[in-house]
Design an enzyme around this catalytic site. Structure first.
Site, mmCIF file in Angstrom:
data_model
loop_
_atom_site.group_PDB
_atom_site.id
_atom_site.type_symbol
_atom_site.label_atom_id
_atom_site.label_comp_id
_atom_site.label_asym_id
_atom_site.label_seq_id
_atom_site.Cartn_x
_atom_site.Cartn_y
_atom_site.Cartn_z
ATOM 1 N N ASP A 97 -11.083 39.613 30.873
ATOM 2 C CA ASP A 97 -9.842 38.956 30.608
ATOM 3 C C ASP A 97 -8.676 39.301 31.199
ATOM 4 O OD1 ASP A 97 -7.376 38.231 29.163
ATOM 5 O OD2 ASP A 97 -7.695 40.028 27.727
ATOM 6 N N HIS B 255 -3.753 42.246 24.732
ATOM 7 C CA HIS B 255 -4.392 42.180 26.133
ATOM 8 C C HIS B 255 -4.120 43.227 27.132
ATOM 9 C CE1 HIS B 255 -5.383 37.898 25.457
ATOM 10 N NE2 HIS B 255 -4.537 38.103 24.738
#
Length: 537
Positions: A197, A371
């Site tokens: 990610d 994130h």
């Protein structure tokens, strides 16, 4: 993809969505005649995609190779990872979908609403292993802004491929811990290629812990006397539970607005992720019975979506809620790339209507990203120690930054691959190269019709929005080619007819002058030529 090469001793990794963008995540791993699909997301359109509801990947390759598909594996329950499932199932036969916990519940609710045929949806546990002819799939728990988020380990005959899913390293999470031991063990056993990610690759240091946000929200609720209107992502179940706890602590009832928010709270409550005493959530029609200081309004619209509850409240077009003096509006989110303008527009409207507005800032931690920042991305790289690295889930600059982080942590520069949707990374035990490409593109969904709205239609919509429409209606006698009445002029978004009589008369005269040249009974009527000359005139 060149089908003559399918049966070589090599694994192939490619994305149908999720590279060069934040959304419509869909990744595939193929070995010989088996394909594993990871996630099936959608992308919410920017303002320039007028009238488009969603953007999804082109499923052509999967359709052409559906006999090779063994399973769809879901990493977590956000819309950019599960929102495309109903559209995928309408076009491609998927033998089984594996999801866990909340993701399973959200997908089941989506299927009940949108799919009218049987679907093989199975629930996996974090210690399960899924075995196929060539693939062995296992999982490791991660922290994200939604419960039950997992990284996925794909063991192939040429080596292990790891897909991190969306993740952060939160050392004081509101839910369960990441499985650090399992991640380290996977790295020690050897990782051929890591897909990781990249969303926050530009952000230095660690992301804020959810525990900090939880404490700040409680402190804010304690200091606010009036009505609180708070907006967050409907899928951020952790944040919703924090809002519930703050409301309970300050003796507030909660009224919920927004279809997706209502649906996700219902699923989360049934599965035990949202815990609240009976009576905490109230019917919206009963909110008038609650004093302002005892009411929390929880709604969608944190991204400035035109039809979401908060946007309509700000524009004073919501049928049930109007802002009143003393209201405090909290946006417990950060703008997704591309949404900043819409969010700012909503905030300005809220201020104009007299609301106190609190957004994420250095002085008010009301949101924590799900994130990981640069140090978290480096930690994942150090834990996994991959030979090859492919950054995923991000715009190009994020992928580029993430690849540099990988090089900083010891991955060889020639072993990092910044790819585009459709590029195929071909892996053997000792080599990696990008030498093939599969078909992929953006498919627009407009009112549930898939793929019927192309770029030319979007271009026409944009031109209409910028220039308006001027239409001329002529009634012509088929017998003698005479104009039966004065041309009828219709204008939308171009001029106001009642205030431009002279211009309308000029247009009518021009039209009659042109048609006179074409309306000759002795010759075949050239409608197309007449139209083109009227347009040019």
């Amino acid at each position: 993809m060149n089908k003559t090469n399918v049966f070589k001793e090599e694994a192939k990794v490619f994305a149908l969505g999720g590279l060069g963008e934040v959304g419509k995540n869909m990744y595939c791993v193929q070995y010989k005649d088996e394909i594993i699909v990871i996630d099936s997301g959608l992308l919410f359109p920017d303002d320039h995609l007028m009238g488009i509801d969603y953007v999804i990947p082109d499923y052509s390759y999967l359709l052409e190779n559906e006999d090779k598909i063994k399973a769809l594996i879901i990493s977590h329950g956000h819309e950019d990872h599960i929102g495309g499932i109903p559209f995928l199932l309408r076009q491609v036969k998927i033998p089984v979908i594996y999801a866990s916990g909340l993701s399973y519940g959200l997908i089941q609710a989506k299927l009940d609403e949108r799919v009218d045929f049987p679907v093989n949806l199975q629930k996996f546990q974090e210690d399960d292993t899924l075995k196929f002819d060539y693939f062995e799939i296992s999982f490791f728990r991660t922290n994200h802004s939604i419960p039950d988020s997992f990284g996925i380990k794909v063991k192939t005959p040429v080596g292990v491929i790891v897909h991190t899913g969306d993740f952060k390293f939160d050392f004081s999470p509101t839910g369960r811990d990441s499985d650090y031991q399992k991640m380290a063990r996977i790295g020690e056993e050897g990782v051929l290629c890591l897909l990781s990610d990249s969303t926050n690759a530009e952000m230095e240091d660690f992301t804020t812990s959810e525990k900090v946000v939880s404490e700040n929200i409680k402190e804010m609720f304690e200091s606010i006397d009036g009505r609180i209107i708070i907006s967050t992502f409907a899928s951020n179940i952790h944040r919703i539970q924090q809002i519930v706890e703050a409301s309970i602590a300050t003796d507030r009832k909660i009224a919920v607005f927004g279809r997706s928010m209502t649906k996700n709270i219902d699923v989360g409550y049934k599965l035990g992720y949202i815990k609240a005493p009976k009576g905490t959530f109230i019917y919206t029609r009963n909110r008038s019975e609650i004093r302002n200081k005892n009411l929390t309004i929880l709604c969608t619209g944190s991204q400035g979506e035109p039809l979401a509850a908060l946007t309509r409240i700000a524009a004073n077009t919501h049928r049930q809620i109007s802002l009143i003096p003393g209201d405090t509006v909290i946006l417990s989110s950060s703008p997704i790339p591309g949404n900043l303008e819409s969010v700012n527009r909503t905030i300005n409207m809220l201020y104009k209507r007299g609301a106190n507005v609190i957004t994420q800032s250095p002085f008010a931690d009301v949101h924590a990203s799900g994130h990981g920042g640069q140090n978290e991305l480096k930690l994942m790289l150090k834990l996994m120690k991959p030979k090859y690295f492919m950054p995923i889930h991000g715009e190009y600059r994020m992928l580029k930054k993430h690849s540099k982080l990988a090089i900083d942590t010891g991955v060889l520069p020639e072993n990092t691959f910044i790819m585009e949707n459709g590029d195929v990374l071909v892996l053997t035990k000792d080599t990696a190269s990008v030498s093939e490409k599969v078909k992929t593109s953006d498919i627009y969904v407009d009112s549930e019709s898939i793929g019927e709205v192309g770029s030319l239609v979007i271009k026409d919509r944009r031109e209409l929005s910028e220039d308006g429409l001027l239409s001329v209606i002529l009634t012509i006698s088929q017998a003698n080619y005479e104009v039966m009445c004065t041309p009828n002029i219709i204008s939308r978004g171009f001029i106001h007819l009642e205030e431009n009589d002279e211009m309308i008369k000029d247009i009518q005269e021009i039209v009659l002058d042109v048609t006179e040249k074409y309306l000759n009974p002795k010759h075949k009527l050239n409608i197309s030529g007449m139209k083109n000359e009227i347009i040019k005139s």
